[in-house]
Design a protein around this motif. Structure first.
Motif, PDB file in Angstrom:
ATOM      1  N   ALA A 195      -7.251  40.187  51.169  1.00 33.09           N
ATOM      2  CA  ALA A 195      -8.036  41.372  51.529  1.00 33.09           C
ATOM      3  C   ALA A 195      -8.518  42.084  50.267  1.00 33.09           C
ATOM      4  N   TYR A 196      -7.684  42.057  49.241  1.00 33.46           N
ATOM      5  CA  TYR A 196      -8.050  42.580  47.928  1.00 33.46           C
ATOM      6  C   TYR A 196      -7.757  41.494  46.901  1.00 33.46           C
ATOM      7  N   PRO A 197      -8.719  40.584  46.674  1.00 37.33           N
ATOM      8  CA  PRO A 197      -8.446  39.437  45.791  1.00 37.33           C
ATOM      9  C   PRO A 197      -8.187  39.809  44.346  1.00 37.33           C
ATOM     10  N   ALA A 207     -12.070  47.379  30.947  1.00 35.43           N
ATOM     11  CA  ALA A 207     -12.661  48.333  30.010  1.00 35.43           C
ATOM     12  C   ALA A 207     -11.693  48.634  28.862  1.00 35.43           C
ATOM     13  N   ALA A 208     -10.395  48.676  29.168  1.00 31.48           N
ATOM     14  CA  ALA A 208      -9.398  48.928  28.127  1.00 31.48           C
ATOM     15  C   ALA A 208      -9.378  47.814  27.088  1.00 31.48           C
ATOM     16  N   ASP A 209      -9.821  46.614  27.488  1.00 32.91           N
ATOM     17  CA  ASP A 209      -9.912  45.496  26.556  1.00 32.91           C
ATOM     18  C   ASP A 209     -11.309  45.344  25.962  1.00 32.91           C
ATOM     19  N   GLY A 210     -12.178  46.304  26.230  1.00 32.46           N
ATOM     20  CA  GLY A 210     -13.495  46.289  25.612  1.00 32.46           C
ATOM     21  C   GLY A 210     -14.590  45.618  26.409  1.00 32.46           C
ATOM     22  N   TYR A 211     -14.357  45.370  27.708  1.00 39.61           N
ATOM     23  CA  TYR A 211     -15.372  44.716  28.546  1.00 39.61           C
ATOM     24  C   TYR A 211     -16.103  45.754  29.402  1.00 39.61           C
ATOM     25  N   ARG A 212     -17.426  45.674  29.403  1.00 42.19           N
ATOM     26  CA  ARG A 212     -18.223  46.432  30.364  1.00 42.19           C
ATOM     27  C   ARG A 212     -18.488  45.547  31.571  1.00 42.19           C
ATOM     28  N   SER A 213     -18.280  46.076  32.757  1.00 42.26           N
ATOM     29  CA  SER A 213     -18.440  45.249  33.949  1.00 42.26           C
ATOM     30  C   SER A 213     -18.866  46.095  35.126  1.00 42.26           C
ATOM     31  N   VAL A 214     -19.483  45.442  36.114  1.00 39.96           N
ATOM     32  CA  VAL A 214     -19.790  46.072  37.397  1.00 39.96           C
ATOM     33  C   VAL A 214     -19.267  45.162  38.495  1.00 39.96           C
ATOM     34  N   TRP A 215     -18.791  45.765  39.595  1.00 44.53           N
ATOM     35  CA  TRP A 215     -18.131  45.014  40.658  1.00 44.53           C
ATOM     36  C   TRP A 215     -18.769  45.338  41.994  1.00 44.53           C
ATOM     37  N   HIS A 216     -18.738  44.347  42.862  1.00 48.18           N
ATOM     38  CA  HIS A 216     -19.435  44.474  44.141  1.00 48.18           C
ATOM     39  C   HIS A 216     -18.703  43.640  45.184  1.00 48.18           C
ATOM     40  N   ASP A 217     -18.427  44.255  46.326  1.00 48.74           N
ATOM     41  CA  ASP A 217     -17.776  43.554  47.426  1.00 48.74           C
ATOM     42  C   ASP A 217     -18.850  43.014  48.362  1.00 48.74           C
ATOM     43  N   ARG A 218     -18.919  41.704  48.497  1.00 44.31           N
ATOM     44  CA  ARG A 218     -19.916  41.098  49.370  1.00 44.31           C
ATOM     45  C   ARG A 218     -19.332  40.697  50.729  1.00 44.31           C
ATOM     46  N   GLU A 220     -17.374  38.473  52.038  1.00 48.35           N
ATOM     47  CA  GLU A 220     -16.671  37.189  51.955  1.00 48.35           C
ATOM     48  C   GLU A 220     -15.924  37.051  50.634  1.00 48.35           C
ATOM     49  N   TYR A 221     -16.436  37.674  49.610  1.00 41.50           N
ATOM     50  CA  TYR A 221     -15.783  37.612  48.307  1.00 41.50           C
ATOM     51  C   TYR A 221     -16.201  38.813  47.467  1.00 41.50           C
ATOM     52  N   THR A 222     -15.474  39.027  46.380  1.00 45.52           N
ATOM     53  CA  THR A 222     -15.783  40.077  45.417  1.00 45.52           C
ATOM     54  C   THR A 222     -16.437  39.443  44.201  1.00 45.52           C
ATOM     55  N   VAL A 223     -17.471  40.100  43.678  1.00 40.88           N
ATOM     56  CA  VAL A 223     -18.180  39.553  42.520  1.00 40.88           C
ATOM     57  C   VAL A 223     -18.193  40.594  41.406  1.00 40.88           C
ATOM     58  N   GLY A 224     -17.978  40.122  40.177  1.00 42.94           N
ATOM     59  CA  GLY A 224     -18.046  40.984  39.006  1.00 42.94           C
ATOM     60  C   GLY A 224     -19.011  40.417  37.984  1.00 42.94           C
ATOM     61  N   VAL A 225     -19.845  41.285  37.429  1.00 44.42           N
ATOM     62  CA  VAL A 225     -20.763  40.908  36.355  1.00 44.42           C
ATOM     63  C   VAL A 225     -20.199  41.503  35.078  1.00 44.42           C
ATOM     64  N   ILE A 226     -19.820  40.655  34.127  1.00 46.58           N
ATOM     65  CA  ILE A 226     -19.062  41.091  32.960  1.00 46.58           C
ATOM     66  C   ILE A 226     -19.828  40.768  31.682  1.00 46.58           C
ATOM     67  N   ALA A 227     -20.057  41.789  30.870  1.00 46.69           N
ATOM     68  CA  ALA A 227     -20.695  41.601  29.564  1.00 46.69           C
ATOM     69  C   ALA A 227     -19.617  41.196  28.558  1.00 46.69           C
ATOM     70  N   LEU A 228     -19.805  40.039  27.939  1.00 50.32           N
ATOM     71  CA  LEU A 228     -18.799  39.541  27.006  1.00 50.32           C
ATOM     72  C   LEU A 228     -18.826  40.280  25.671  1.00 50.32           C
ATOM     73  N   ASP A 229     -20.024  40.737  25.251  1.00 50.57           N
ATOM     74  CA  ASP A 229     -20.179  41.342  23.929  1.00 50.57           C
ATOM     75  C   ASP A 229     -19.629  40.382  22.868  1.00 50.57           C
ATOM     76  N   GLN A 230     -18.561  40.777  22.178  1.00 51.51           N
ATOM     77  CA  GLN A 230     -18.024  39.929  21.108  1.00 51.51           C
ATOM     78  C   GLN A 230     -16.845  39.073  21.556  1.00 51.51           C
ATOM     79  N   HIS A 231     -16.517  39.099  22.837  1.00 55.56           N
ATOM     80  CA  HIS A 231     -15.350  38.367  23.322  1.00 55.56           C
ATOM     81  C   HIS A 231     -15.714  36.939  23.711  1.00 55.56           C
ATOM     82  N   SER A 232     -14.704  36.098  23.796  1.00 53.42           N
ATOM     83  CA  SER A 232     -14.908  34.713  24.221  1.00 53.42           C
ATOM     84  C   SER A 232     -14.588  34.575  25.701  1.00 53.42           C
ATOM     85  N   PRO A 233     -15.176  33.583  26.376  1.00 54.04           N
ATOM     86  CA  PRO A 233     -14.825  33.349  27.787  1.00 54.04           C
ATOM     87  C   PRO A 233     -13.335  33.071  27.976  1.00 54.04           C
ATOM     88  N   ALA A 234     -12.719  32.374  27.004  1.00 55.30           N
ATOM     89  CA  ALA A 234     -11.285  32.085  27.118  1.00 55.30           C
ATOM     90  C   ALA A 234     -10.464  33.371  27.086  1.00 55.30           C
TER      91      ALA A 234
END
Length: 390
Positions: A195-197, A207-218, A220-234
């Motif tokens: 119910a809350y994945p 945000a505390a780790d330096g990520y800007r993001s926006v979240w949206h409940d669709r 069937e699933y929750t989706v987040g759009v995350i700006a990596l800036d200087q971070h790696s995907p890993a």
């Protein structure tokens, strides 16, 4: 003897002066108490005038129904839209009540003690009631504004996911309103399975780790759009994993808002490769390319399963599962019967006999790199698309 009605009538004639007294009393050196920066001077004067006039009207009516007063409610709703803090409004009402009370006292003269007590009781009942009406209306308008902002925000995210970010003007607007960059590496994460994945506070934790993001409940699933800036995907996957309650998938990195729709499609594809009974995991599409290719071509996957595994799938369940498990372990052990045997809890010769039985059923020897690849994909497709009923 002077009556309370006469006192109220006398004060009504002095509303303009009382209004100026109230405005002068409102402004102090404390900005938290005087935040009317969004209100024009004429608007503030009009609001104060209507409030003071209404206070006198309700005092004359002995404070009846002050908690449902439409003037206080209208002022509350209007100031909420303007963004005036509720605390400033309540202070203004208290100041206005004091100014009216002082004006009444100045004219009290020979009013009887009983009528004076009645006047005081009505006066503060009016201020309490109008303050209550103000709070109710203000909070209602504020909630409506929050809901409207949330609907606008969700509609904006939906447009980004639908590909409108390829329009430069829209991308600039989305960047401004969502507080994310137009250009720069992005990942999209999708999550489902609960119910809350994702745990509450995921956006704050990122945000505390330096990520800007926006979240949206669709739904069937929750989706987040995350700006990596200087971070790696890993690094993002590492930060995100303890926040996942269900199962989540990450897209490959894309270069800006214009490509977020593509990233979203790929993230959903990756999510569909995770078994439904999996919890607390984050995977990347980079780890699921074979599964993703099969899901993208379900008809071909079904044909592959039918051609290579069809005869095995027609066997009784116990024998079918035994041969399928043997094939999976054998392929995972680089086609070594000796290495597969301990994992299958049997002798090497037993593994060889099962493989020979399998080869006879499918009508093809189990050798050759290409055939091993096809067999691996067929076994994988069987777990993903389940083309033949058990």
């Amino acid at each position: 003897m002077t009556s309370s009605a006469e006192l109220v009538a006398a004060c009504r004639g002095n509303i303009p002066a009382l209004t100026e007294r109230l405005i002068a009393a409102i402004f102090t050196d404390n900005p938290e108490w005087t935040d009317y920066s969004a209100v024009a001077r004429a608007d503030l004067q009009d609001g104060c005038r209507r409030f003071l006039t209404r206070v006198l009207d309700l005092v004359d009516e002995k404070g009846l129904d002050a908690e449902r007063d439409d003037v206080a409610a209208a002022i509350g709703a209007h100031r909420a839209v303007q963004g005036v803090p509720l605390e400033a409004m309540l202070r203004t009402f208290r100041l206005g009540g004091r100014i009216i009370w002082e004006a009444l006292l100045d004219r009290a003269g020979a009013i009887s003690a009983a009528e004076f007590r009645e006047l005081g009781t009505a006066m503060w009942a009016v201020i309490d009631g109008m303050s209550s009406a103000l709070v109710t209306s203000y909070r209602g308008a504020e909630l409506d504004r929050v809901r409207l902002d949330e609907r606008r925000r969700h509609a904006l995210i939906e447009d980004v996911l639908a590909g409108r970010g390829r329009d430069a003007r829209f991308a600039q607007r989305a960047s401004r309103e969502l507080n994310i960059p137009v250009i720069g590496p992005y990942l999209v994460v999708v999550a489902r399975g609960d119910a809350y994945p994702l745990r509450l506070g995921t956006e704050t934790a990122l945000a505390a780790d330096g990520y800007r993001s926006v979240w949206h409940d669709r739904g069937e699933y929750t989706v987040g759009v995350i700006a990596l800036d200087q971070h790696s995907p890993a690094h993002l996957a590492t930060v995100l994993e303890p926040l996942v309650r269900g199962r989540a998938a990450l897209s490959p990195a894309v270069t800006g808002i214009a490509e977020v729709d593509t990233a979203h499609t790929l993230a959903v594809l990756a999510l569909d490769t995770i078994p439904e009974d999996t919890h607390g995991v984050v995977i990347s599409l980079h780890d699921r390319y074979p599964e993703a290719l099969l899901l993208r071509s379900p008809d071909l996957a079904q044909l592959l399963v039918s051609r290579l595994l069809g005869p095995i799938l027609e066997l009784p369940v116990k024998e079918r599962d035994l041969l399928l498990t043997t094939l999976r372990v054998w392929l995972a052990q680089d086609c070594s019967a000796a290495h597969a045997a301990p994992l299958l809890h049997c002798h090497r010769n037993t593994v060889i006999n099962r493989l020979q039985r399998t080869a006879a059923l499918i009508g093809h020897p189990l050798d050759g790199q290409r055939f091993h690849l096809e067999l691996y994909l067929a076994l994988l497709a069987h777990t993903l698309v389940d083309p033949v009923a058990d």
